[in-house]
Design a protein around this motif. Structure first.
Motif, PDB file in Angstrom:
ATOM      1  N   GLU A 102      36.395  39.668  39.567  1.00  0.00           N
ATOM      2  CA  GLU A 102      35.767  40.979  39.499  1.00  0.00           C
ATOM      3  C   GLU A 102      34.198  41.172  39.409  1.00  0.00           C
ATOM      4  O   GLU A 102      33.595  41.873  40.173  1.00  0.00           O
ATOM      5  CB  GLU A 102      36.414  41.930  38.403  1.00  0.00           C
ATOM      6  N   ALA A 103      33.700  40.220  38.691  1.00  0.00           N
ATOM      7  CA  ALA A 103      32.183  39.880  38.584  1.00  0.00           C
ATOM      8  C   ALA A 103      31.957  39.752  39.820  1.00  0.00           C
ATOM      9  O   ALA A 103      30.586  40.243  40.458  1.00  0.00           O
ATOM     10  CB  ALA A 103      31.794  39.277  37.564  1.00  0.00           C
ATOM     11  N   LEU A 104      32.370  38.604  40.596  1.00  0.00           N
ATOM     12  CA  LEU A 104      32.066  38.453  42.037  1.00  0.00           C
ATOM     13  C   LEU A 104      32.091  39.681  42.869  1.00  0.00           C
ATOM     14  O   LEU A 104      31.104  39.802  43.943  1.00  0.00           O
ATOM     15  CB  LEU A 104      32.578  37.166  42.402  1.00  0.00           C
ATOM     16  N   ALA A 105      33.059  40.335  42.882  1.00  0.00           N
ATOM     17  CA  ALA A 105      33.249  41.366  43.404  1.00  0.00           C
ATOM     18  C   ALA A 105      32.327  42.456  43.416  1.00  0.00           C
ATOM     19  O   ALA A 105      31.772  43.136  44.333  1.00  0.00           O
ATOM     20  CB  ALA A 105      34.653  42.106  43.667  1.00  0.00           C
ATOM     21  N   ALA A 106      31.853  42.593  42.244  1.00  0.00           N
ATOM     22  CA  ALA A 106      30.669  43.731  41.739  1.00  0.00           C
ATOM     23  C   ALA A 106      29.384  43.191  42.432  1.00  0.00           C
ATOM     24  O   ALA A 106      28.439  44.044  42.869  1.00  0.00           O
ATOM     25  CB  ALA A 106      30.559  43.633  40.377  1.00  0.00           C
ATOM     26  N   LEU A 107      29.321  41.898  42.828  1.00  0.00           N
ATOM     27  CA  LEU A 107      28.033  41.319  43.267  1.00  0.00           C
ATOM     28  C   LEU A 107      28.018  41.645  45.006  1.00  0.00           C
ATOM     29  O   LEU A 107      26.973  41.017  45.536  1.00  0.00           O
ATOM     30  CB  LEU A 107      27.708  40.004  42.966  1.00  0.00           C
ATOM     31  N   ASP A 166      38.964  43.803  47.760  1.00  0.00           N
ATOM     32  CA  ASP A 166      39.436  45.211  48.008  1.00  0.00           C
ATOM     33  C   ASP A 166      40.317  45.510  46.953  1.00  0.00           C
ATOM     34  O   ASP A 166      40.768  46.493  46.733  1.00  0.00           O
ATOM     35  CB  ASP A 166      40.104  45.205  49.425  1.00  0.00           C
ATOM     36  N   ALA A 167      40.597  44.529  46.033  1.00  0.00           N
ATOM     37  CA  ALA A 167      41.527  44.831  44.998  1.00  0.00           C
ATOM     38  C   ALA A 167      40.861  45.874  44.024  1.00  0.00           C
ATOM     39  O   ALA A 167      41.417  46.381  43.083  1.00  0.00           O
ATOM     40  CB  ALA A 167      41.814  43.443  44.455  1.00  0.00           C
ATOM     41  N   TRP A 168      39.674  45.834  44.096  1.00  0.00           N
ATOM     42  CA  TRP A 168      38.867  46.690  43.106  1.00  0.00           C
ATOM     43  C   TRP A 168      38.258  47.745  43.941  1.00  0.00           C
ATOM     44  O   TRP A 168      37.180  47.483  44.638  1.00  0.00           O
ATOM     45  CB  TRP A 168      37.819  46.134  41.879  1.00  0.00           C
ATOM     46  N   GLY A 204      33.146  49.185  37.299  1.00  0.00           N
ATOM     47  CA  GLY A 204      32.771  50.364  37.167  1.00  0.00           C
ATOM     48  C   GLY A 204      31.159  50.427  37.727  1.00  0.00           C
ATOM     49  O   GLY A 204      30.518  51.586  37.482  1.00  0.00           O
ATOM     50  N   LEU A 205      30.694  49.678  38.661  1.00  0.00           N
ATOM     51  CA  LEU A 205      29.370  49.380  39.244  1.00  0.00           C
ATOM     52  C   LEU A 205      29.380  50.193  40.333  1.00  0.00           C
ATOM     53  O   LEU A 205      28.206  50.659  40.870  1.00  0.00           O
ATOM     54  CB  LEU A 205      28.769  48.097  39.413  1.00  0.00           C
TER      55      LEU A 205
END
Length: 762
Positions: A46-51, A100-102, A107-108
């Motif tokens: 999830e953190a990598l997806a936020a980046l 695409d899972a998030w 929440g960013l």
């Protein structure tokens, strides 16, 4: 990688690494892999997806606020699942379907690079000038300058602090997800909104009704320098107690013996009387309560036995009833260890939690409902055993409820039941009932399941479970006691001669006139009864039992009923006179025709039941005057309906597949009739012409399912626009249509090939 993502190695085997990569990137395959990941892996993803789905490892470490070494385990696991991998430049990349899972990871929301991608060079020049930057002459230079400014948290916080109070309030409201539409460049913009939009603290599209978005960099800056993305690399600590191997094995063996005995008694009751099913499908609460009362066990045990027996093929639905199949007869004759092994292995692969009896609204759920498998329920079961196996050696948990947080850490996407008072309470109780967990530790049964070794599981069962008892202790109080699980022959003998009162680790039967009369009605003689009991007893038969057998046999058959409507006759005239004068039998409409004959206006079966209820022992006659035998009918289900919930045993891909993939060419041209490249089969070519939404990989798997008559899962777009996931079998191709049995609707359905959006192996 093929071991941890087995659905990508399903038949037909992928021919190249490119085709394998295509299977690994499918959303359905990624969705199947996620429930098996522990919490740190999901947090890192999830953190990598936020980046932005790809970023240098240093940025990921900065976002998580952790050291590089603590990330290694999570990144290795994600890489082994082909979900996250390092590129040649050291940048971490992730599968598109995983990103695409998030919708808004952490929440960013979207990053500034993504939000500014549609802006023109002139718009970027104005933004750079407003920010006090030196804009370059090219669009890429101007974009890089804006990105560099906003990716420096200190400079971005200085810019936010300089915002007017109303602009700052608006920005904080938008971060709290207040979705008031802001139209970029419209007349409705306020000065505060204009100030934020000019400095890309808010980004919106010109003349769009879409609300302006807050870039992820701005949200992070507002959260402060001390904020980091959540990361829990170690499981929670729980209080433990010391245990010995003998403690665990003894508790597990006792649970296994008890469950096997209850399963044998429950399935024996189902063999004698099929279980009524609801019109809507499944076994209702009333029938479950009846079975529990007859066998003497709780509803969770009844549900557990029925679900595992159904998954094993010992039971099947037929004519709105759940009946035992012919496979039950073979199972009943097995040793208790083999009986237990088959049911336990079925539980390990079961796609639901059997003891779940309530839905989200608190309504009762039927048992053995033919529903689709629940991947998260299966992940919870495997996560429970995995979490417990990771405890310190020779230790168990003090309170089994403490295992709930461990399961949540190992399988954060696992499904909890609405009725769980503590996390995964029902699942933990099931594992204890089956002996998988004992004293809060993993038993040898659980270790064998975890290694997916059915032979090792059977070995442990034969070592820990006693052999079936072939002898019973028959006491003077007219009871027969069997310690452990009786053999099928002994259980059948005692069930035919006595009434079972207790089930479990010890079973108790009680002899009485009515139970012995059942055997006499079936044609057995007193001598045969005594001989069979003498062979089954561990000592001489007690005198009260022999007297009871003789007394019951003496009374048996003194009354004889013939089919008229019917007639009762006997050589004992006094007995007939007594029956004719009996007030409770007056409803039978008795009338004396002769001293030895009574005419009865009630049908023979009803008259038999009424006389037996008053303590008499009549027998029925056949048309030729011989005594009619009343042996029990053994009903067996023969019409086996498809059972989509039965999950096949997972087999590891052969090493040959990996070798073939590594030696295959890097690229294989896709079949294209227009360029002279033929498909492997005519079915593939036909599907490619009609199923335009499917790629080559999907076409190959759908064609294979049609050829091999195997089930497959499809994503289908209905005419209404709704998307559904369906498991279908018995496929018949009739272009442009596909006829199949739909397990979702439990009926034959016709599908339009052009509306099939994707396929996945079952």
């Amino acid at each position: 990688m093929l071991d941890v993502r087995p659905d990508c190695a399903c038949a037909p085997d992928p021919r190249t690494l490119g085709e394998l990569a295509d299977r690994l990137q499918r959303p359905g395959s990624v969705a199947r892999a996620l429930p098996l990941l522990p919490l740190p892996c999901l947090q890192v993803a999830e953190a990598l997806a936020a980046l932005g789905a790809s970023a240098p490892r240093t940025e990921l470490e900065s976002l998580l606020g952790t050291e590089s070494a603590r990330l290694d385990t999570a990144l290795r696991t994600l890489s082994a699942h082909a979900l996250v991998w390092p590129g040649p430049d050291g940048v971490l990349h992730m599968a598109t379907a995983l990103r695409d899972a998030w919708e808004t990871p952490l929440g960013l929301g979207p990053g500034l690079d993504e939000l500014l991608s549609g802006m023109t060079s002139e718009e970027l020049r104005r933004i750079a000038t407003t920010l006090g930057l030196t804009p370059g002459t090219r669009k890429r230079e101007r974009l890089d300058a804006v990105l560099a400014h906003h990716r420096a948290p200190d400079r971005l916080r200085v810019l936010i602090d300089s915002a007017p109070p109303r602009a700052r309030d608006l920005l904080e409201r938008r971060i709290r997800l207040e979705r008031t539409p802001v139209m970029y460049g419209s007349a409705s913009e306020s000065p505060a909104e204009r100030w934020l939009l000019d400095r890309v603290l808010l980004v919106g599209r010109k003349w769009s009704v879409e609300p302006a978005r807050v870039p992820a960099e701005v949200t992070r800056a507002l959260r402060g320098p001390g904020w980091y993305a959540p990361f829990d690399p170690a499981p929670p600590e729980i209080p433990l107690v010391s245990l010995t191997a003998s403690d665990v094995e003894g508790e597990a063996a006792a649970a296994a013996v008890s469950f096997t005995g209850q399963a044998g008694a429950l399935l024996g009751e189902c063999a004698a009387r099929p279980v009524a099913a609801l019109k809507s499908g499944g076994v209702g609460a009333r029938e479950l309560a009846r079975l529990g009362k007859v066998v003497g066990c709780d509803e969770p045990v009844v549900r557990l036995v029925l679900e595992t027996a159904y998954a094993t093929g010992l039971m099947a639905y037929e004519k709105r009833a759940l009946s035992v199949t012919e496979a039950y007869d073979g199972w009943a004759g097995q040793d208790p260890a083999d009986q237990f092994t088959s049911l336990l292995h079925a539980w390990w692969l079961l796609g639901r939690t059997p003891s779940g009896s309530r839905d989200d609204d608190g309504k009762a759920l039927p048992a053995v409902g033919r529903t689709s498998p629940c991947t998260s329920c299966l992940a919870a079961r495997h996560g429970l055993v995995t979490a417990t196996a990771g405890l310190s050696e020779s230790h168990g948990v003090r309170d089994p409820a403490d295992l709930g947080p461990l399961v949540t850490w190992h399988r954060p996407l696992a499904h909890e039941l609405p009725q769980d008072t503590t996390p995964f309470a029902c699942l933990i109780r099931e594992a204890e009932l089956l002996g998988v967990l004992a004293h809060g530790a993993v038993s040898p049964f659980g270790a064998a399941l975890l290694h997916d070794d059915e032979d090792l599981l059977r070995t442990h069962a034969r070592r820990l479970l006693p052999s079936a008892a072939s002898k019973a202790h028959i006491g003077a109080d007219l009871t027969a006691v069997v310690m452990g699980t009786p053999t099928s022959r002994l259980a059948a003998l005692l069930d035919s001669l006595a009434d079972r009162e207790v089930h479990g680790t010890a079973s108790v039967w009680r002899f009485g006139p009515s139970s012995l009369r059942r055997a006499l009605d079936a044609g057995r003689t007193p001598a045969e009864i005594q001989a069979d009991l003498s062979d089954a007893a561990d000592g001489p038969l007690p005198q009260p039992l022999t007297y009871l057998i003789a007394d019951t046999a003496r009374k048996h058959g003194r009354l004889r009923l013939a089919t008229t409507a019917c007639a009762i006759h006997s050589d004992d005239t006094a007995l007939l006179a007594e029956i004719a004068a009996h007030r409770k039998l007056s409803r039978l409409g008795l009338r004396s025709l002769a001293p030895t004959v009574l005419l009865c206006r009630t049908p023979l079966p009803t008259a038999l039941d009424a006389l037996r209820a008053e303590g008499y022992a009549p027998v029925a006659e056949a048309e030729d005057g011989a005594v009619r035998l009343e042996g029990a009918q053994q009903a067996r289900a023969t019409q086996l309906l498809p059972r989509p919930r039965q999950r096949p045993r997972r087999t590891a891909p052969t090493p040959g597949l990996a070798l073939r993939l590594l030696s295959a060419p890097d690229h294989e041209p896709h079949p294209d009739p227009g360029h002279g490249i033929p498909f492997q089969t005519d079915t593939e070519e036909i599907l490619a012409c009609y199923a335009k939404a499917l790629n080559l990989t999907d076409i190959r798997q759908l064609a294979h399912a049609i050829h091999e008559h195997e089930p497959i899962t499809v994503e289908y777009l209905a005419v209404s626009g709704n998307r559904t996931i369906r498991t279908v079998s018995e496929l018949e191709l009739d272009p442009p249509l596909l006829s199949a049995y739909c397990h979702l609707r439990e009926d034959q359905r016709v599908f339009t090939l052009s509306r099939i959006q994707a396929v996945m192996p079952v």
